[in-house]
Motif scaffolding. Structure first.
Motif, PDB file in Angstrom:
ATOM      1  N   PRO A 118       8.690   2.722  -6.841  1.00 37.99           N
ATOM      2  CA  PRO A 118       7.542   3.355  -6.167  1.00 37.99           C
ATOM      3  C   PRO A 118       6.982   4.515  -6.974  1.00 37.99           C
ATOM      4  O   PRO A 118       7.505   4.886  -8.024  1.00 37.99           O
ATOM      5  N   ALA A 119       5.922   5.118  -6.464  1.00 38.75           N
ATOM      6  CA  ALA A 119       5.267   6.226  -7.148  1.00 38.75           C
ATOM      7  C   ALA A 119       6.205   7.424  -7.258  1.00 38.75           C
ATOM      8  O   ALA A 119       7.167   7.573  -6.492  1.00 38.75           O
ATOM      9  N   ASP A 120       5.919   8.267  -8.236  1.00 36.82           N
ATOM     10  CA  ASP A 120       6.729   9.466  -8.442  1.00 36.82           C
ATOM     11  C   ASP A 120       6.740  10.319  -7.179  1.00 36.82           C
ATOM     12  O   ASP A 120       5.709  10.507  -6.517  1.00 36.82           O
ATOM     13  N   GLY A 121       7.919  10.851  -6.870  1.00 35.94           N
ATOM     14  CA  GLY A 121       8.066  11.699  -5.698  1.00 35.94           C
ATOM     15  C   GLY A 121       8.513  10.959  -4.456  1.00 35.94           C
ATOM     16  O   GLY A 121       8.905  11.593  -3.468  1.00 35.94           O
ATOM     17  N   LEU A 122       8.453   9.634  -4.483  1.00 38.71           N
ATOM     18  CA  LEU A 122       8.933   8.836  -3.349  1.00 38.71           C
ATOM     19  C   LEU A 122      10.395   8.454  -3.589  1.00 38.71           C
ATOM     20  O   LEU A 122      10.801   8.208  -4.733  1.00 38.71           O
ATOM     21  N   SER A 123      11.178   8.387  -2.529  1.00 41.51           N
ATOM     22  CA  SER A 123      12.608   8.111  -2.633  1.00 41.51           C
ATOM     23  C   SER A 123      12.853   6.667  -3.055  1.00 41.51           C
ATOM     24  O   SER A 123      12.573   5.741  -2.284  1.00 41.51           O
ATOM     25  N   ARG A 124      13.367   6.497  -4.266  1.00 41.28           N
ATOM     26  CA  ARG A 124      13.608   5.125  -4.734  1.00 41.28           C
ATOM     27  C   ARG A 124      14.702   4.430  -3.924  1.00 41.28           C
ATOM     28  O   ARG A 124      14.568   3.246  -3.607  1.00 41.28           O
ATOM     29  N   PRO A 125      15.811   5.096  -3.561  1.00 39.93           N
ATOM     30  CA  PRO A 125      16.809   4.404  -2.721  1.00 39.93           C
ATOM     31  C   PRO A 125      16.223   3.900  -1.403  1.00 39.93           C
ATOM     32  O   PRO A 125      16.551   2.797  -0.950  1.00 39.93           O
ATOM     33  N   ALA A 126      15.362   4.701  -0.781  1.00 36.26           N
ATOM     34  CA  ALA A 126      14.746   4.256   0.471  1.00 36.26           C
ATOM     35  C   ALA A 126      13.878   3.024   0.238  1.00 36.26           C
ATOM     36  O   ALA A 126      13.931   2.052   1.003  1.00 36.26           O
ATOM     37  N   TYR A 127      13.110   3.053  -0.826  1.00 34.60           N
ATOM     38  CA  TYR A 127      12.226   1.922  -1.089  1.00 34.60           C
ATOM     39  C   TYR A 127      12.999   0.684  -1.540  1.00 34.60           C
ATOM     40  O   TYR A 127      12.579  -0.448  -1.285  1.00 34.60           O
ATOM     41  N   ILE A 179       0.832  -1.208   0.000  1.00 43.12           N
ATOM     42  CA  ILE A 179       0.000   0.000   0.000  1.00 43.12           C
ATOM     43  C   ILE A 179       0.866   1.256   0.000  1.00 43.12           C
ATOM     44  O   ILE A 179       0.570   2.242  -0.689  1.00 43.12           O
ATOM     45  N   ALA A 180       1.972   1.234   0.750  1.00 39.08           N
ATOM     46  CA  ALA A 180       2.831   2.412   0.885  1.00 39.08           C
ATOM     47  C   ALA A 180       3.608   2.734  -0.381  1.00 39.08           C
ATOM     48  O   ALA A 180       4.174   3.830  -0.486  1.00 39.08           O
ATOM     49  N   THR A 181       3.656   1.828  -1.359  1.00 39.48           N
ATOM     50  CA  THR A 181       4.324   2.163  -2.621  1.00 39.48           C
ATOM     51  C   THR A 181       3.502   3.119  -3.465  1.00 39.48           C
ATOM     52  O   THR A 181       4.033   3.776  -4.369  1.00 39.48           O
ATOM     53  N   LEU A 182       2.182   3.179  -3.207  1.00 40.54           N
ATOM     54  CA  LEU A 182       1.258   4.046  -3.945  1.00 40.54           C
ATOM     55  C   LEU A 182       1.229   3.729  -5.427  1.00 40.54           C
ATOM     56  O   LEU A 182       0.907   4.593  -6.264  1.00 40.54           O
ATOM     57  N   THR A 183       1.567   2.530  -5.807  1.00 42.77           N
ATOM     58  CA  THR A 183       1.518   2.099  -7.202  1.00 42.77           C
ATOM     59  C   THR A 183       0.461   1.014  -7.361  1.00 42.77           C
ATOM     60  O   THR A 183       0.188   0.265  -6.412  1.00 42.77           O
ATOM     61  N   PRO A 184      -0.137   0.884  -8.542  1.00 43.84           N
ATOM     62  CA  PRO A 184      -1.071  -0.219  -8.767  1.00 43.84           C
ATOM     63  C   PRO A 184      -0.450  -1.584  -8.501  1.00 43.84           C
ATOM     64  O   PRO A 184      -1.109  -2.477  -7.970  1.00 43.84           O
TER      65      PRO A 184
END
Length: 545
Positions: free
Chosen positions: A446-455, A354-359
């Motif tokens: 993850p969704a745009d605007g979210l930190s990819r390194p963190a995810y 859910i926290a990825t905000l992606t489908p």
């Protein structure tokens, strides 16, 4: 299917268990008492839940699978005009699988209770509470008004409290009080957030609010409301560190209570995040998503390490065919407690998706919801049967020389336990695999605007959690199904174990649907993802993946 028929079926799902709950408290007609009033009321529970399950299957069969994003079978009746609160029911691709899962698990629980009468007060109250619990849970997934959602959300708390307190075991009173206090406090906080969204948004209608996508709410209002709603839903999910009520509740609850608590009640929290927080407060969801993902990953690792600690032999367990006096006993090495902690880890994958905000991630979360309900429901049924046969769920005792050794004493029961364990650890080809994989795929991008390194870090930690899950599940299977055998030459001879009853006919009837659906969902994930994906795309405004 005709729209009116769909409306009637969905309304029946909510109303029939409520009417059945009231009828369970009435004296049984003389011709229907069978061998006694206790048997009659337990049979009443099976009958009502069977009718509800049939209605859920009929609703699913008549659902327009070509348009799963469209809200179907809607009933919209005014209730409190001054506040614009309406009796609004409907179902789409997100809620339909949860409705069917709830109806199925409640029917299987009623069937199991019919043949394994719960130890405690009158079965009449037990059946009434079970049906009341079913009605509240189904309503939570069917209503489309924020205030009705809150009422349904609260409706399930009292039945579960009494099921634990009156029909549980061990420290049942303490566990029941912790359950009700945690969930009630979380609900109060959630109510404040729901009221803020409804009053500032100008309506409590969940479809209208989701369509507006938070346009009527300022960013500060979204942040405040979403935080309150997330806290309330996170308690029920449960999310670390708000999970501490769960192990005690599962350890003390009767078998049926544990099945329904893990199988459907936990899903109400994650369902609320998808249905309310993501579409109605999208700005706040984007702000809180990294923190939600971090808590989710901590829950995955924490739950897995707790399970590993419970699965390993206690320091006083000897490996020469005997046992020293137990220092770790009861809940400290309890198999039910271990499965409860495993739920913290598995629901962590749901929260991560859910926290990825992606489908991709949200679809994985919804798939993992259903898979967890099937697999953990099966595991709690098996542990309950194991306790009925051996008188304990303490792992050290079950693994001892006089313990279960299921492969030799009850091979079908041992085989089912091994199946449940490998399904829980996410073996490819079974239902547990797809949800966790899709949640990690969502974290990979993850969704745009979210930190990819963190995810990416979250994804790596979640992957490590799957290894820990495999470790503790295989240890449990080895110890319970084979016993703690010595390393090297055996000292003396192992005493002959007495016979242990294998799977009974009614147990096979109650468990086989869960096994079959776990396999089918693993081999044909498109059946479920085809329902959820269009609805998720719409809730996320089309998404970006």
């Amino acid at each position: 299917m005709n729209h009116t028929v769909q409306q009637l079926l969905l309304a029946a799902l909510v109303v029939l268990p409520l009417l059945g709950s009231a009828a369970a408290l009435l004296p049984a007609p003389p011709g229907l008492r069978g061998r006694g009033p206790d048997q009659a009321v337990l049979r009443h529970g099976v009958t009502v839940t069977a009718v509800v399950l049939a209605a859920a299957i009929a609703l699913a069969a008549g659902f327009d699978h070509d348009h799963p994003a469209r809200m179907q079978a809607q009933t919209d009746i005014g209730w409190i005009p001054a506040l614009d609160i309406r009796i609004h029911l409907g179902v789409d691709g997100v809620s339909l699988p949860l409705l069917v899962l709830t109806a199925l698990l409640t029917f299987l629980s009623a069937l199991y209770a019919y043949f394994n009468r719960p130890a405690g007060p009158s079965p009449r109250a037990f059946v009434a509470l079970l049906l009341l619990l079913e009605s509240g849970t189904l309503a939570s997934f069917a209503v489309l008004d924020l205030m009705l959602f809150f009422l349904a959300f609260e409706m399930v708390l009292i039945p579960m409290y009494f099921l634990i307190n009156r029909w549980g075991s061990g420290e049942r009173e303490r566990a029941a009080w912790r359950f009700i206090l945690y969930t009630l406090l979380g609900s109060v906080v959630m109510l404040l957030g729901l009221l803020l969204v409804g009053l500032k948004g100008g309506t409590f209608d969940m479809v209208a609010l989701a369509t507006d996508k938070g346009s009527g709410l300022s960013h500060t209002t979204q942040l405040t409301a979403a935080l309150a709603i997330i806290v309330g839903l996170a308690v029920k999910a449960p999310m670390w560190p708000l999970h501490s009520w769960l192990p005690d509740a599962h350890t003390a609850a009767p078998t049926v209570g544990s099945v329904l608590l893990a199988g459907v009640l936990l899903k109400m929290g994650t369902y609320g995040l998808v249905r309310i927080v993501l579409p109605m407060t999208p700005g706040a969801a984007h702000t809180y998503a990294p923190y939600l993902a971090a808590f989710a990953v901590v829950g995955i690792i924490y739950g897995s390490l707790a399970c590993l600690a419970l699965a390993l032999p206690s320091p006083t367990t000897t490996l020469n065919g005997g046992f020293a006096p137990f220092e770790r006993s009861g809940a400290k090495g309890d198999l039910k407690r271990l499965i409860a902690y495993s739920s913290v880890g598995h629901m962590g994958f749901v929260l991560l998706g859910i926290a990825t905000l992606t489908p991709t991630g949200v679809n994985g979360a919804l798939f993992a919801n259903i898979a967890h309900g099937l697999i953990t429901g099966l595991l709690f049924f098996l542990v309950g049967a194991l306790k009925d046969r051996s008188g304990t769920t303490d792992l050290d005792q079950l693994a001892g020389t006089s313990g279960a050794a299921l492969y030799g004493r009850a091979p079908r029961l041992g085989g089912l336990l091994a199946f449940g364990a490998v399904a829980s650890l996410g073996l490819p080809g079974l239902a547990g695999f797809w949800g966790e994989m899709l949640a990690m795929f969502g974290a990979f991008d993850p969704a745009d605007g979210l930190s990819r390194p963190a995810y990416l870090t979250y994804m790596a930690l979640a992957g490590f959690g799957t290894l820990l899950t495999a470790a503790y599940m295989l240890i449990v299977v080895r110890r319970v199904c084979m016993g703690d055998h010595p390393i090297g030459p055996r000292v003396g001879t192992e005493p002959e174990r007495p016979a242990l009853a294998d799977v009974h006919g009614h147990e096979f009837a109650a468990w086989s649907p869960l096994v079959v659906l776990t396999v089918l969902a693993g081999l044909w994930p498109a059946a479920l993802l085809g329902l959820t994906d269009p609805a998720v795309q719409q809730l996320l405004a089309g998404g970006n993946r």
